[in-house]
Design a protein around this motif. Sequence first.
Motif, PDB file in Angstrom:
ATOM      1  N   ALA A  14     -10.693  10.662   9.522  1.00 27.49           N
ATOM      2  CA  ALA A  14     -10.053  10.437  10.831  1.00 27.49           C
ATOM      3  C   ALA A  14      -8.560  10.469  10.585  1.00 27.49           C
ATOM      4  O   ALA A  14      -8.051   9.776   9.719  1.00 27.49           O
ATOM      5  N   VAL A  15      -7.860  11.278  11.348  1.00 28.39           N
ATOM      6  CA  VAL A  15      -6.416  11.439  11.175  1.00 28.39           C
ATOM      7  C   VAL A  15      -5.758  11.275  12.534  1.00 28.39           C
ATOM      8  O   VAL A  15      -6.201  11.843  13.522  1.00 28.39           O
ATOM      9  N   PHE A  16      -4.708  10.465  12.555  1.00 29.41           N
ATOM     10  CA  PHE A  16      -3.904  10.307  13.785  1.00 29.41           C
ATOM     11  C   PHE A  16      -2.588  11.026  13.577  1.00 29.41           C
ATOM     12  O   PHE A  16      -1.937  10.875  12.544  1.00 29.41           O
ATOM     13  N   SER A  17      -2.196  11.744  14.568  1.00 35.80           N
ATOM     14  CA  SER A  17      -0.910  12.471  14.477  1.00 35.80           C
ATOM     15  C   SER A  17       0.218  11.522  14.819  1.00 35.80           C
ATOM     16  O   SER A  17      -0.011  10.386  15.241  1.00 35.80           O
ATOM     17  N   ALA A  18       1.455  11.977  14.677  1.00 37.65           N
ATOM     18  CA  ALA A  18       2.630  11.170  14.982  1.00 37.65           C
ATOM     19  C   ALA A  18       2.664  10.815  16.456  1.00 37.65           C
ATOM     20  O   ALA A  18       3.219   9.786  16.837  1.00 37.65           O
ATOM     21  N   THR A  19       2.078  11.609  17.277  1.00 38.86           N
ATOM     22  CA  THR A  19       2.054  11.325  18.720  1.00 38.86           C
ATOM     23  C   THR A  19       0.864  10.440  19.093  1.00 38.86           C
ATOM     24  O   THR A  19       0.708  10.083  20.243  1.00 38.86           O
ATOM     25  N   GLY A  20      -0.003  10.107  18.133  1.00 37.01           N
ATOM     26  CA  GLY A  20      -1.132   9.232  18.385  1.00 37.01           C
ATOM     27  C   GLY A  20      -2.404   9.963  18.727  1.00 37.01           C
ATOM     28  O   GLY A  20      -3.397   9.349  19.111  1.00 37.01           O
ATOM     29  N   LYS A  21      -2.399  11.273  18.585  1.00 38.81           N
ATOM     30  CA  LYS A  21      -3.588  12.045  18.895  1.00 38.81           C
ATOM     31  C   LYS A  21      -4.538  11.988  17.704  1.00 38.81           C
ATOM     32  O   LYS A  21      -4.132  12.082  16.562  1.00 38.81           O
ATOM     33  N   LEU A  22      -5.846  11.760  17.972  1.00 40.89           N
ATOM     34  CA  LEU A  22      -6.867  11.611  16.944  1.00 40.89           C
ATOM     35  C   LEU A  22      -7.460  12.963  16.602  1.00 40.89           C
ATOM     36  O   LEU A  22      -7.863  13.709  17.471  1.00 40.89           O
ATOM     37  N   PHE A  23      -7.479  13.242  15.315  1.00 42.79           N
ATOM     38  CA  PHE A  23      -8.186  14.406  14.802  1.00 42.79           C
ATOM     39  C   PHE A  23      -9.273  13.851  13.904  1.00 42.79           C
ATOM     40  O   PHE A  23      -9.011  12.982  13.057  1.00 42.79           O
ATOM     41  N   GLN A  24     -10.483  14.295  14.057  1.00 44.96           N
ATOM     42  CA  GLN A  24     -11.585  13.774  13.252  1.00 44.96           C
ATOM     43  C   GLN A  24     -12.412  14.900  12.670  1.00 44.96           C
ATOM     44  O   GLN A  24     -12.509  15.978  13.237  1.00 44.96           O
ATOM     45  N   PHE A  25     -12.982  14.566  11.501  1.00 40.00           N
ATOM     46  CA  PHE A  25     -13.921  15.478  10.882  1.00 40.00           C
ATOM     47  C   PHE A  25     -15.010  14.615  10.271  1.00 40.00           C
ATOM     48  O   PHE A  25     -14.738  13.607   9.624  1.00 40.00           O
ATOM     49  N   ALA A  26     -16.256  14.977  10.493  1.00 40.72           N
ATOM     50  CA  ALA A  26     -17.380  14.251   9.897  1.00 40.72           C
ATOM     51  C   ALA A  26     -18.519  15.207   9.718  1.00 40.72           C
ATOM     52  O   ALA A  26     -18.705  16.124  10.514  1.00 40.72           O
ATOM     53  N   SER A  27     -19.248  15.016   8.635  1.00 36.79           N
ATOM     54  CA  SER A  27     -20.415  15.851   8.406  1.00 36.79           C
ATOM     55  C   SER A  27     -21.561  15.409   9.319  1.00 36.79           C
ATOM     56  O   SER A  27     -22.550  16.103   9.408  1.00 36.79           O
ATOM     57  N   SER A  28     -21.453  14.220   9.939  1.00 44.86           N
ATOM     58  CA  SER A  28     -22.395  13.805  10.981  1.00 44.86           C
ATOM     59  C   SER A  28     -21.567  13.379  12.176  1.00 44.86           C
ATOM     60  O   SER A  28     -20.343  13.426  12.146  1.00 44.86           O
ATOM     61  N   SER A  29     -22.194  12.879  13.228  1.00 42.09           N
ATOM     62  CA  SER A  29     -21.475  12.554  14.447  1.00 42.09           C
ATOM     63  C   SER A  29     -20.547  11.361  14.213  1.00 42.09           C
ATOM     64  O   SER A  29     -20.942  10.324  13.695  1.00 42.09           O
ATOM     65  N   MET A  30     -19.302  11.495  14.585  1.00 43.86           N
ATOM     66  CA  MET A  30     -18.318  10.445  14.428  1.00 43.86           C
ATOM     67  C   MET A  30     -18.645   9.273  15.338  1.00 43.86           C
ATOM     68  O   MET A  30     -18.419   8.126  14.969  1.00 43.86           O
ATOM     69  N   ASN A  31     -19.210   9.530  16.495  1.00 46.41           N
ATOM     70  CA  ASN A  31     -19.585   8.453  17.423  1.00 46.41           C
ATOM     71  C   ASN A  31     -20.657   7.541  16.821  1.00 46.41           C
ATOM     72  O   ASN A  31     -20.625   6.332  16.995  1.00 46.41           O
ATOM     73  N   GLN A  32     -21.598   8.136  16.102  1.00 41.31           N
ATOM     74  CA  GLN A  32     -22.628   7.345  15.437  1.00 41.31           C
ATOM     75  C   GLN A  32     -22.006   6.449  14.369  1.00 41.31           C
ATOM     76  O   GLN A  32     -22.399   5.287  14.216  1.00 41.31           O
ATOM     77  N   ILE A  33     -21.052   6.991  13.649  1.00 41.74           N
ATOM     78  CA  ILE A  33     -20.395   6.202  12.593  1.00 41.74           C
ATOM     79  C   ILE A  33     -19.641   5.038  13.210  1.00 41.74           C
ATOM     80  O   ILE A  33     -19.728   3.903  12.739  1.00 41.74           O
ATOM     81  N   ILE A  34     -18.936   5.267  14.295  1.00 43.77           N
ATOM     82  CA  ILE A  34     -18.174   4.202  14.955  1.00 43.77           C
ATOM     83  C   ILE A  34     -19.131   3.160  15.536  1.00 43.77           C
ATOM     84  O   ILE A  34     -18.884   1.952  15.431  1.00 43.77           O
ATOM     85  N   ASP A  35     -20.239   3.597  16.112  1.00 43.28           N
ATOM     86  CA  ASP A  35     -21.231   2.662  16.644  1.00 43.28           C
ATOM     87  C   ASP A  35     -21.817   1.787  15.527  1.00 43.28           C
ATOM     88  O   ASP A  35     -22.002   0.564  15.701  1.00 43.28           O
ATOM     89  N   ARG A  36     -22.129   2.396  14.401  1.00 45.47           N
ATOM     90  CA  ARG A  36     -22.642   1.627  13.258  1.00 45.47           C
ATOM     91  C   ARG A  36     -21.609   0.630  12.784  1.00 45.47           C
ATOM     92  O   ARG A  36     -21.938  -0.516  12.452  1.00 45.47           O
ATOM     93  N   ASN A  38     -19.202  -0.775  14.558  1.00 49.12           N
ATOM     94  CA  ASN A  38     -19.099  -1.839  15.553  1.00 49.12           C
ATOM     95  C   ASN A  38     -20.285  -2.811  15.474  1.00 49.12           C
ATOM     96  O   ASN A  38     -20.110  -4.023  15.541  1.00 49.12           O
ATOM     97  N   SER A  39     -21.492  -2.277  15.337  1.00 51.60           N
ATOM     98  CA  SER A  39     -22.667  -3.162  15.253  1.00 51.60           C
ATOM     99  C   SER A  39     -22.626  -3.988  13.968  1.00 51.60           C
ATOM    100  O   SER A  39     -22.975  -5.176  13.967  1.00 51.60           O
ATOM    101  N   HIS A  40     -22.182  -3.379  12.878  1.00 53.78           N
ATOM    102  CA  HIS A  40     -22.063  -4.114  11.617  1.00 53.78           C
ATOM    103  C   HIS A  40     -21.005  -5.206  11.737  1.00 53.78           C
ATOM    104  O   HIS A  40     -21.202  -6.329  11.255  1.00 53.78           O
ATOM    105  N   SER A  41     -19.903  -4.936  12.402  1.00 54.83           N
ATOM    106  CA  SER A  41     -18.849  -5.933  12.607  1.00 54.83           C
ATOM    107  C   SER A  41     -19.360  -7.093  13.441  1.00 54.83           C
ATOM    108  O   SER A  41     -19.053  -8.254  13.175  1.00 54.83           O
ATOM    109  N   LYS A  42     -20.161  -6.787  14.464  1.00 53.17           N
ATOM    110  CA  LYS A  42     -20.717  -7.857  15.299  1.00 53.17           C
ATOM    111  C   LYS A  42     -21.665  -8.740  14.489  1.00 53.17           C
ATOM    112  O   LYS A  42     -21.676  -9.957  14.639  1.00 53.17           O
ATOM    113  N   ILE A  43     -22.467  -8.132  13.638  1.00 59.15           N
ATOM    114  CA  ILE A  43     -23.399  -8.898  12.791  1.00 59.15           C
ATOM    115  C   ILE A  43     -22.624  -9.814  11.858  1.00 59.15           C
ATOM    116  O   ILE A  43     -22.958 -10.994  11.693  1.00 59.15           O
ATOM    117  N   LEU A  44     -21.564  -9.286  11.245  1.00 60.70           N
ATOM    118  CA  LEU A  44     -20.750 -10.105  10.350  1.00 60.70           C
ATOM    119  C   LEU A  44     -20.070 -11.250  11.099  1.00 60.70           C
ATOM    120  O   LEU A  44     -19.994 -12.375  10.604  1.00 60.70           O
TER     121      LEU A  44
END
Length: 192
Positions: A14-36, A38-44
């Motif tokens: 995940a890369v943020f540009s100087a203007t704050g724009k997000l560029f992402q690359f993932a071999s699987s869905s980035m949304n799934q990774i973020i959801d995991r 978030n759920s792990h953070s809630k459990i902790l």
Amino acid sequence: MAGRRERIAIRRIAVFSATGKLFQFASSSMNQIIDRYNSHSKILKKANEPSQLDLHEDSNCARLRDELAEASLWLQQMRGEELQSLNVQQLQALEKSLESGLGSVLKTKSQKIMDQISELERKRVQLIEENARLKEQASKMEMQVAADSPVVYEEGQSSESVTNTSYPRPPLDTEDSSDTSLWLGLPLYNSK
């Protein structure tokens, strides 16, 4: 190999540009990774927060600790210690409680003493009965011994003289003698 799980490498960037724009690359869905994440953070977060059960146990422990301290103070006061913090009414209540307890102790002690006296009286009666029974047995044995040996009664002779004649006492040795015997009214048999 059976039973062995293979790890799949997932690459995430995940890369943020100087203007704050997000560029992402993932071999699987980035949304799934973020959801995991978030759920792990809630459990902790839930694991770190005290649960209702923990709060209930803490309140029970605190209540029991208070009860123990109160009971300990009451016990010290019953022993006559830590009385300075009590007012006159509390001291009178403590005095009444101690008098009541002392009355119970004295009543129980008196009952136990009476029980011991009754037991000793019962044993005394048993010993008197046993003594009478033994006297009767001794009397019967004496009569049997007297019946087994011929006794010649002469006119005017007392029963003591008949007994002394029938069972003569051994001669008293006035000289220094080491042989001491007890005369029981039975015939003396000399084995010499």
